[in-house]
Design a protein around this motif. Structure first.
Motif, mmCIF file in Angstrom:
data_model
loop_
_atom_site.group_PDB
_atom_site.id
_atom_site.type_symbol
_atom_site.label_atom_id
_atom_site.label_comp_id
_atom_site.label_asym_id
_atom_site.label_seq_id
_atom_site.Cartn_x
_atom_site.Cartn_y
_atom_site.Cartn_z
ATOM 1 N N ASP A 91 0.825 -1.219 0.000
ATOM 2 C CA ASP A 91 0.000 0.000 0.000
ATOM 3 C C ASP A 91 0.853 1.260 0.000
ATOM 4 O O ASP A 91 0.478 2.271 -0.571
ATOM 5 N N ASP A 92 1.986 1.201 0.692
ATOM 6 C CA ASP A 92 2.810 2.410 0.831
ATOM 7 C C ASP A 92 3.937 2.485 -0.201
ATOM 8 O O ASP A 92 4.682 3.465 -0.231
ATOM 9 N N PHE A 93 4.069 1.448 -1.034
ATOM 10 C CA PHE A 93 5.264 1.369 -1.883
ATOM 11 C C PHE A 93 5.371 2.524 -2.870
ATOM 12 O O PHE A 93 6.409 3.166 -3.001
ATOM 13 N N ASN A 94 4.273 2.810 -3.555
ATOM 14 C CA ASN A 94 4.317 3.862 -4.560
ATOM 15 C C ASN A 94 4.642 5.216 -3.944
ATOM 16 O O ASN A 94 5.520 5.953 -4.423
ATOM 17 N N SER A 95 3.963 5.513 -2.878
ATOM 18 C CA SER A 95 4.190 6.788 -2.203
ATOM 19 C C SER A 95 5.652 6.878 -1.697
ATOM 20 O O SER A 95 6.285 7.945 -1.752
ATOM 21 N N TYR A 96 6.166 5.748 -1.263
ATOM 22 C CA TYR A 96 7.562 5.696 -0.780
ATOM 23 C C TYR A 96 8.566 6.002 -1.900
ATOM 24 O O TYR A 96 9.430 6.874 -1.756
ATOM 25 N N THR A 97 8.424 5.315 -3.020
ATOM 26 C CA THR A 97 9.416 5.509 -4.099
ATOM 27 C C THR A 97 9.291 6.905 -4.717
ATOM 28 O O THR A 97 10.302 7.520 -5.057
ATOM 29 N N LYS A 98 8.080 7.412 -4.797
ATOM 30 C CA LYS A 98 7.898 8.773 -5.319
ATOM 31 C C LYS A 98 8.596 9.781 -4.404
ATOM 32 O O LYS A 98 9.223 10.750 -4.853
ATOM 33 N N THR A 99 8.471 9.545 -3.123
ATOM 34 C CA THR A 99 9.089 10.459 -2.163
ATOM 35 C C THR A 99 10.613 10.361 -2.239
ATOM 36 O O THR A 99 11.320 11.366 -2.125
ATOM 37 N N GLN A 100 11.112 9.171 -2.486
ATOM 38 C CA GLN A 100 12.560 9.014 -2.685
ATOM 39 C C GLN A 100 13.020 9.800 -3.920
ATOM 40 O O GLN A 100 14.109 10.394 -3.912
ATOM 41 N N ASP A 101 12.198 9.798 -4.973
ATOM 42 C CA ASP A 101 12.552 10.578 -6.170
ATOM 43 C C ASP A 101 12.628 12.065 -5.834
ATOM 44 O O ASP A 101 13.529 12.783 -6.289
ATOM 45 N N LEU A 102 11.671 12.503 -5.031
ATOM 46 C CA LEU A 102 11.658 13.909 -4.623
ATOM 47 C C LEU A 102 12.932 14.246 -3.822
ATOM 48 O O LEU A 102 13.516 15.332 -3.986
ATOM 49 N N ILE A 103 13.363 13.313 -3.019
ATOM 50 C CA ILE A 103 14.587 13.517 -2.247
ATOM 51 C C ILE A 103 15.783 13.702 -3.190
ATOM 52 O O ILE A 103 16.602 14.610 -3.015
ATOM 53 N N ASP A 104 15.865 12.861 -4.206
ATOM 54 C CA ASP A 104 16.955 12.995 -5.199
ATOM 55 C C ASP A 104 16.966 14.388 -5.807
ATOM 56 O O ASP A 104 18.016 15.027 -5.917
#
Ligand code: 7GP
Length: 841
Positions: free
Chosen positions: A774-787
């Motif tokens: 459930d949280d995977f997409n939101s997690y990876t998107k947020t990691q992209d934002l961090i980059d």
């Protein structure tokens, strides 16, 4: 009184009482004296360990003098004391802390240099005192630091484990546990062979009426084990207060050692008895957020509670007060439910030994105790089997039943006819076998119950302890958000950052009043300051990179973004989400052309943490991380773009190196599962940003530092239950990107696809309890934002400085003051005069 020196001889005594070193020359005199006499070494035979030992002994002498004076001062002042009962104290190293608190680190540094040693190398010789698992144990250590620094008359009570938390080694990607025997040379403890308590187990209860018609209850026979006190000085920062941490060690009672056996040649069985007694304090249970109901653990708990209570009562009795004044002199804090038997033990002492009426005694008990809850995870809530208690502590079981009876009677009077309520709140669970619900007993025996962050305190009120809020009303249940000591977690771990901050604020006063950090905010536009700030972070990263190279053989680029998740390995903390995210990133890198790859932000993902030896799923997560690391770190397509590191044997002293070197740290538990978290506070205080769920103290950190400075993601705690339900009943499908990750694992890319099957199955087949998909997409998107954000270094540093400036709330000093005001009703001791004396020397 009998042992004090007669009045007319005290002049001579005072004249010769040591005053301790203050100058470099005096320090050198002390260290050489200790090395040559106490340690019987010479200048031809002095390695770094000997230099450490000599330095520790020299500083110890200084601490002892202040420690003795503190104890005298507290006895003389005769005011209320706080007793912090905790089965875990994760203290880490003591020397650096002692040097900084005494304020003579520079003296030691120069002195050691004269003698041929570098202070860092000397400090590194010390073995961590690792008498704890994770957050709960380290919190207790931060609290001791704050209580001493704020001059509260406070004692810690715990067990002196011969083996602390195991040492972790990684072999072929698997965790291997090595026993942590840490007591070879421990200059920080003092055996008090004269302070002992005999503790009883087993036996039976004799009830009878005496000649005057009084009911007498006596607990007879059984087995006696002796508790011996070991005292550890706890120095405060910038104050003469040195409090005491008293740890109990078990040994066969001298009455018990069977000399007849001994003399008749049954030497071995006599020794076996001895060893059985010593087993009680032999080893720390290595579970974090998990209880397993083992008899030896219950023995540990009672042994420690009984010894501590006896000691506390003995001290109170010396003041010749009435029993009704006990709660005015004594506050006892229960660190989770592990010390709950102390409630029962005090009631037993008051009723059976001191002859108080039941209700009079019970009023005293409930005014004395308060209880902190540290988790809502059902598997961590303690329940002890009734037959087990019956056998080990027959009298205590009777008292528990009596407490329950009178509690249930009050409930029934308040809520007549609600039989279900009675069943739900009963201290006894009608299971097979019956069990005692320790959290309920702790609530009933306390006047205040607290959670450790706002969300957590709300959750316990609306879920696990809901019925008790109805019964007692809402005021009994409060929140005290956790905190950390800025002395260890900023000044000691990150001396250059501390120094830079002090240079801007004009002093180190912020280490005593962390809210002063807000004066940093105006400097976010100061170019020179920002440059220095970034340089310090970079230097900390270089230091960690060196450690990584030395311990793993992998070379990482300190210019890359350092992404850190260090904490106990647990499914609820979701290291699996992180490593799946890493594989997702790896797939993305592999899919790009070499031109496109050049635009990516390089990253080093660092993991660290121990798995409980019996927690198979957690061990599998460690294995996967290591296997993924092997593949990615050796893939020439990836190079510096991604490195995956698992750091062996995460502990307090490693945390002091890792935390200051982080750019992003991960606090990604399923919403509603992490009670508070405290490393989140440490990372932000050291100028790192965090990625986190809306869980535990992340929420309050966000409120303080501002949403724009935190990378939040994932579902909210109020939605978790429905989502879990949907996994079984809706048309549930795993996130497609996560499915690709699973496919790669299943292809055997990381070897051992068989053992990783369970990790995947937990999500695809067994309901994904922790909401990883459930949280995977939101997690990876947020990691992209961090980059993206990290590419703009100037903006990044602004966020870091702003965040640090707003972290004042999270000092454990604020936290301890809250406990003191709202729960303990206790005042600090005035040390102004002593401080002046100290300033003059
Ligand atoms: C921990 C919690 O998991 C953590 O969120 C919190 O910050 C810390 O206590 C200090 O309050 N709990 C434990 O370590 C633990 O074992 C079960 O709890 C008794």
């Amino acid at each position: 009184v009998e042992s004090s020196i007669p009045e007319h001889m005290r002049e001579a005594w005072r004249k010769y009482s040591p005053s301790g070193f203050t100058t470099k020359d005096q320090f050198e005199t002390e260290i050489v004296r200790h090395i040559e006499t106490t340690l019987a070494r010479s200048l031809f035979n002095c390695d770094e360990l000997a230099a450490y030992s000599g330095t520790a002994l020299a500083f110890r002498d200084r601490l002892i003098m202040d420690w003795n004076k503190t104890q005298q001062r507290q006895t003389f002042a005769d005011q209320k004391r706080i007793y912090y009962l905790s089965l875990e104290f994760l203290m880490g190293r003591a020397l650096d802390n002692a040097m900084l608190n005494v304020g003579l680190k520079n003296v030691a540094k120069e002195g050691l240099a004269d003698l041929g040693f570098r202070i860092e190398d000397v400090i590194n010789q010390e073995h961590d005192a690792a008498l704890g698992n994770g957050g709960l144990g380290r919190l207790a250590a931060c609290f001791l630091d704050s209580m001493a620094s704020l001059n509260y008359p406070a004692w810690g009570y715990g067990l002196r484990y011969r083996y602390g938390i195991f040492k972790q080694e990684i072999e072929n990607g698997y965790q291997v546990e090595i026993p942590d025997y840490w007591l070879d040379f421990n200059p920080w403890e003092f055996a008090r062979h004269d302070v002992t308590v005999d503790v009883q187990f087993y036996g039976w209860v004799n009830k009878y009426t005496d000649d005057e018609g009084k009911q007498i209850v006596s607990w007879q026979d059984g087995e006696i084990v002796t508790a011996v006190a070991y005292d550890v000085p706890v120095p405060g920062y910038g104050t003469p207060t040195v409090n005491n941490l008293r740890l109990w060690s078990s040994k066969a009672s001298s009455g018990e050692f069977d000399f007849s056996k001994f003399n008749s040649g049954e030497y071995e069985s006599a020794v076996a008895d001895q060893q059985r007694a010593e087993t009680i304090s032999a080893v720390l249970y290595p579970n974090d957020n998990l209880e397993r109901g083992k008899e030896l653990r219950l023995k540990q708990q009672y042994f420690w509670c009984a010894a501590s209570l006896f000691d506390i009562v003995r001290r109170f009795k010396k003041t010749n007060r009435k029993w009704s004044e006990f709660p005015d002199q004594v506050a006892i804090q229960l660190n989770d439910t592990h010390p709950t038997l102390a409630v029962v033990e005090l009631q037993r002492i008051l009723v059976d030994k001191e002859g108080l009426e039941w209700q009079t005694a019970w009023d005293i008990v409930t005014k004395t105790f308060s209880y902190t809850n540290h988790t809502v995870l059902p598997e961590a809530l303690e329940k002890w089997s009734v037959p087990l208690i019956q056998n080990l502590l027959p009298r205590h079981l009777q008292i528990i039943y009596e407490i329950n009876l009178s509690f249930l009677q009050t409930v029934e009077r308040r809520f007549p006819k609600d039989r279900e309520l009675l069943g739900r709140v009963s201290l006894i669970e009608e299971s097979q076998p019956k069990t005692v619900r320790m959290a309920y007993l702790a609530i009933v025996g306390s006047h205040k119950v607290n959670g450790v962050a706002e969300l957590h305190s709300d959750l316990i009120k609306t879920t696990i302890f809901k019925d008790f809020v109805r019964i007692y009303g809402p005021d009994k249940f409060i929140n005290v958000t956790n905190g950390i000591t800025p002395r260890r977690w900023l000044h000691q771990a990150n001396p250059r950052l501390s120094e830079l901050i002090a240079s801007k604020l004009g002093s180190y006063e912020f280490l005593k009043d962390l809210t002063l950090l807000n004066k940093l905010e105006p400097f976010v536009d100061d170019k020179e300051f920002k440059k220095e700030w970034a340089e310090i972070k970079y230097a900390n990263k270089v230091r960690l990179a060196q450690h990584i190279l030395k311990t793993t053989g992998v070379s990482v680029n300190p210019k890359a973004l350092f992404d850190v998740q260090v904490k106990r390995i647990h499914e609820y903390k979701r290291q699996q989400l992180n490593v799946f995210g890493v594989i997702h990133r790896y797939l993305a890198i592999k899919s790009l052309s070499s031109e496109e790859r050049k635009k990516l932000a390089p990253r080093v993902t660092i993991f660290g943490g121990k798995a409980a030896p019996g927690y198979w799923m957690a061990k599998t997560i460690i294995h996967l991380i290591n296997k993924v690391g092997e593949v990615i770190n050796n893939d020439p397509d990836v190079g510096d773009l991604l490195k995956v590191i698992f750091l062996e044997d995460y502990n307090v002293s490693k945390a002091e190196i890792i935390i200051p070197a982080s750019d992003i740290s991960e606090h990604i538990s399923t919403a509603g599962t992490e009670a508070s978290g405290t490393s989140n506070m440490k990372f932000v205080l050291n100028g790192g940003l965090i990625i986190g769920t809306l869980d535990g103290a992340n929420i309050e950190i966000t409120r303080e530092i501002g949403e724009q400075n935190v990378f939040l993601f994932g579902n909210l705690s109020e939605d978790v239950e429905d989502l879990r339900h949907n996994h079984f009943y809706g048309d549930y499908q795993v996130d497609p990107e996560l499915q690709k990750v699973f496919d790669l694992i299943k292809s055997g890319k990381f070897g051992d696809e068989g053992s990783f099957g369970a990790l995947i199955g937990a999500i695809t087949e067994h309901g994904d309890y922790y909401l990883v998909s459930d949280d995977f997409n939101s997690y990876t998107k947020t990691q992209d934002l961090i980059d993206e954000t990290f590419k703009n270094q100037d903006e990044w540093v602004t966020k870091c400085i702003t965040s640090v400036a707003r972290m004042g709330f999270f000092t454990s000093d604020r936290c301890i003051n809250e406990y003191a005001d709202t729960i303990w009703n206790i005042e600090p001791l005035d040390v102004a005069e002593e401080k002046q004396v100290r300033a003059r020397t």
